[in-house]
Enzyme design. Structure first.
Site, PDB file in Angstrom:
ATOM      1  N   HIS A  27       0.886  -1.207  -0.061  1.00  0.00           N
ATOM      2  CA  HIS A  27       0.081  -0.025   0.056  1.00  0.00           C
ATOM      3  C   HIS A  27       0.874   1.202   0.105  1.00  0.00           C
ATOM      4  O   HIS A  27       1.769   1.289   0.896  1.00  0.00           O
ATOM      5  CB  HIS A  27      -0.865  -0.114   1.123  1.00  0.00           C
ATOM      6  CG  HIS A  27      -1.653   1.404   1.306  1.00  0.00           C
ATOM      7  ND1 HIS A  27      -2.609   1.534   0.274  1.00  0.00           N
ATOM      8  CD2 HIS A  27      -1.492   2.189   2.002  1.00  0.00           C
ATOM      9  CE1 HIS A  27      -3.184   2.570   0.784  1.00  0.00           C
ATOM     10  NE2 HIS A  27      -2.801   3.286   1.659  1.00  0.00           N
ATOM     11  N   SER A  28       0.598   2.121  -0.611  1.00  0.00           N
ATOM     12  CA  SER A  28       1.143   3.601  -0.850  1.00  0.00           C
ATOM     13  C   SER A  28       2.535   3.218  -1.331  1.00  0.00           C
ATOM     14  O   SER A  28       2.912   2.829  -2.246  1.00  0.00           O
ATOM     15  CB  SER A  28       0.864   4.215   0.383  1.00  0.00           C
ATOM     16  OG  SER A  28       1.289   5.462   0.422  1.00  0.00           O
ATOM     17  N   MET A  29       3.770   3.867  -0.438  1.00  0.00           N
ATOM     18  CA  MET A  29       4.891   3.325  -0.648  1.00  0.00           C
ATOM     19  C   MET A  29       5.280   2.136  -0.680  1.00  0.00           C
ATOM     20  O   MET A  29       6.102   1.528  -1.682  1.00  0.00           O
ATOM     21  CB  MET A  29       5.742   4.113   0.416  1.00  0.00           C
ATOM     22  CG  MET A  29       7.435   3.760   0.304  1.00  0.00           C
ATOM     23  SD  MET A  29       8.731   4.213   1.507  1.00  0.00           S
ATOM     24  CE  MET A  29       8.295   2.681   2.639  1.00  0.00           C
TER      25      MET A  29
END
Length: 247
Positions: free
Chosen positions: A90-92
């Site tokens: 998720h995300s980074m």
């Protein structure tokens, strides 16, 4: 239970036929995936990446380079054998998971699936430099992304907690903001699923569709309600999507 320096498990799932390695968002630790691990029991065994500089690795030097993180993750995952592996980030964590997938497939491993969440495609670069800003700017960014901005208020009220939390956030934002994809596309053969929320301020539905260019395998997009951290509010729904892809 610690499986290695880099991987953590929360539930045994001894009868699981699939392992899912999860990669945390910027500033996050392995524990952000505890709830998802519980939801995926007993068919999937979740292993979460524990980055240096947080929780039980608080004293380890942090790494502010996506490729270096992916290399370490790929080495830890590659040392395991016998159980099919899928990746979720998720995300980074989505970018780290992607580069880890590249490293694993480049070494001859066969991945069951790559699931990326809440993140622009690798060739889409950020023109921000939040990691170079003040602590105030970092806290404001966390408030912008939080499901409840008030939950971040503790960082303003208790400087001693901010001193513990913000270095990892700054480190990870540097990793994200300085990352540049290098290579040709497609570069993966495993299926790729992108998860995105309807009100994520960091990425749009049109942007996540760009992930399709990275694989010769199947590609799909799943949309959820909520903001950037929709996963915290819709863990069960996310688990159903994950399970449908990898089980």
């Amino acid at each position: 239970m610690a499986d290695s320096q880099w991987l953590r498990t929360f539930h045994q799932a001894t009868a699981a036929k699939t392992e899912l390695v999860c990669f945390p968002p910027a500033g996050g630790a392995a524990s952000v995936y505890h709830a998802l691990s519980a939801e995926l029991m007993p068919s999937v065994r979740v292993l979460a990446l524990q980055l240096p500089g947080r929780q039980d690795r608080l004293g380890d030097p942090m790494i502010d380079d996506i490729t270096q993180l992916a290399t370490a993750a790929a080495t830890a995952i590659g040392s395991r054998n016998g159980t099919p592996v899928a990746l979720f980030g998720h995300s980074m964590g989505a970018t780290v998971a992607f580069e880890t997938a590249r490293a694993l497939e480049g070494a001859g491993a066969e991945l069951g699936h790559l699931l990326v969440s809440g993140r622009i495609a690798p060739h889409q670069t950020l023109d921000t430099a939040i990691h170079e800003g003040s602590d105030e700017a970092l806290i404001s960014e966390l408030e912008r992304l939080a499901n409840d901005p008030a939950s971040v208020q503790i960082l303003r009220e208790m400087p001693e907690i901010a001193e513990m939390v913000l270095p990892a956030v700054r480190n990870d934002y540097k990793a994200v903001e300085t990352y540049r994809f290098e290579g040709d596309t497609p570069c993966l053969s495993c299926p790729v699923t992108v998860l995105v929320s309807s009100d994520d301020p960091t990425v749009t539905l049109d942007e996540v569709k760009e992930w399709e260019r990275y694989t010769t395998g199947e590609f799909s997009v799943e949309v959820f309600p909520g903001g950037h951290f929709y996963l915290d509010e819709h863990t069960g729904a996310v688990a159903k999507v994950v399970s449908s892809r990898i089980c």
